[in-house]
Design an enzyme around this catalytic site. Structure first.
Site, PDB file in Angstrom:
ATOM      1  N   LEU A 228       2.717  49.808  61.887  1.00 38.74           N
ATOM      2  CA  LEU A 228       3.765  48.795  61.874  1.00 38.74           C
ATOM      3  C   LEU A 228       5.070  49.346  62.425  1.00 38.74           C
ATOM      4  CD1 LEU A 228       4.787  45.996  61.066  1.00 38.74           C
ATOM      5  CD2 LEU A 228       5.233  46.902  58.771  1.00 38.74           C
ATOM      6  N   PHE A 231       4.618  49.918  66.311  1.00 42.84           N
ATOM      7  CA  PHE A 231       4.514  48.639  67.013  1.00 42.84           C
ATOM      8  C   PHE A 231       5.848  47.894  67.011  1.00 42.84           C
ATOM      9  CE2 PHE A 231       3.775  44.036  66.873  1.00 42.84           C
ATOM     10  CZ  PHE A 231       3.121  43.858  68.085  1.00 42.84           C
ATOM     11  N   HIS A 232       6.561  47.969  65.890  1.00 42.25           N
ATOM     12  CA  HIS A 232       7.843  47.274  65.798  1.00 42.25           C
ATOM     13  C   HIS A 232       8.838  47.816  66.827  1.00 42.25           C
ATOM     14  CE1 HIS A 232      11.532  45.551  64.154  1.00 42.25           C
ATOM     15  NE2 HIS A 232      12.033  46.781  64.095  1.00 42.25           N
ATOM     16  N   HIS A 233       8.998  49.125  66.863  1.00 44.20           N
ATOM     17  CA  HIS A 233       9.966  49.713  67.786  1.00 44.20           C
ATOM     18  C   HIS A 233       9.564  49.484  69.244  1.00 44.20           C
ATOM     19  CE1 HIS A 233      12.847  51.771  65.174  1.00 44.20           C
ATOM     20  NE2 HIS A 233      11.842  51.982  64.344  1.00 44.20           N
TER      21      HIS A 233
END
Length: 298
Positions: A228, A231-233
């Protein structure tokens, strides 16, 4: 007598024809007033808002004439009016004179830069995962938590300033122009895309690249990386850069929400590094809730 009667009838007919022609060529008296005096038109302009005169009511007349711009009469003029007030009292000259078109053109020319940064970011993380022992590539300070505390506090301060610049501009645009115009109209790029709001939207996009350092600090601290987090960054950097370069109008609202969420999040991270994570457990769930809410709304 019989010779003058037909002649009189012809004169009357000619006079009637001339009068009819004059009546057709000349508009009615009411129509003249309607076209020459706009304030007598049957349609009333309802775009003027009573709140537009509020700043003038709060100041003496002479001071208001010197400080404030002219009172607006349309929604677009209302936004420009309040934006001029913010530029004079709240924004710096550099913020007020920011050219959003040049920044958007720069980001569009270097659109591949976002994907290059993401590729380098993922390649570096893959390399670190393949190493037998994670290298401590950051210099050891006397107190490593001090570095992380200052880093999180700096990002919290950045989010605070960005939020304070974007929120008034977006709120004013929503109140004066409406939600549909703020989200969909291309004219938004000329209003929110310039000035202080445009500058801090551009800095919001650039800050997504700076926030990649968060991962390096986690690796230096020896904490495990989650899918997470990575993937977020990666996704937010690529998406924000693409949307800004594509002149997407909803970027301004997304940036405002992201600044608000990151202000809360990085403040929590700074306090957790400073005082210890155990003392901040009560706020941990609230931080997660803010992140989830921000993602859902955005």
């Amino acid at each position: 007598m019989h010779a003058t009667t037909p002649l009189h009838a012809r004169e009357l007919a000619a006079a009637a024809a001339i009068a009819g022609a004059i009546a057709i060529a000349q508009p009615p008296h009411d129509a003249q007033h309607t076209t020459t005096q706009p304030h007598l038109r049957p349609t009333i302009d309802t775009t003027h808002r009573a709140t537009d005169a509020l700043p003038r009511l709060l100041l003496p007349s002479a001071l208001a004439e010197w400080l404030l711009p002219p009172t607006p009469t349309t929604p677009t003029a209302s936004y420009k009016y309040y934006q001029a007030v913010l530029d004079r009292f709240w924004h710096t000259p550099a913020e007020a004179n920011f050219d959003g078109g040049a920044a958007a053109a720069f980001m569009a020319r270097h659109r591949r830069g976002a994907f290059a940064l993401v590729a380098a970011y993922l390649a570096l993380l893959t390399l670190l995962q393949c190493l037998p022992t994670r290298a401590r590539f950051l210099p050891r300070l006397g107190a490593p938590s001090c570095l992380r505390t200052c880093w999180n506090a700096s990002l919290a301060l950045l989010s605070l300033v960005g939020f304070s610049r974007l929120l008034p501009a977006v709120a004013l645009h929503l109140l004066t122009e409406g939600l549909d115009t703020t989200l969909c109209a291309p004219e938004v790029l000329q209003s929110l895309g310039a000035g202080a709001a445009g500058l801090w939207t551009w800095l919001f996009v650039l800050s997504k690249a700076i926030e990649l350092i968060d991962t390096l600090l986690l690796v230096e601290h020896g904490k495990p990386l989650t899918l997470l987090h990575v993937f977020h960054h990666s996704s937010v950097l690529a998406w924000s850069w693409h949307e800004y370069a594509s002149a997407s109008t909803h970027t301004f609202i997304f940036a405002t929400l992201n600044y608000a969420a990151h202000l809360f999040m990085y403040t929590y991270f700074a306090l957790a590094e400073w005082r210890g994570a155990a003392s901040m457990r009560r706020i941990a769930r609230s931080t997660t809730g803010v992140q989830i809410t921000h993602t859902g709304v955005a």
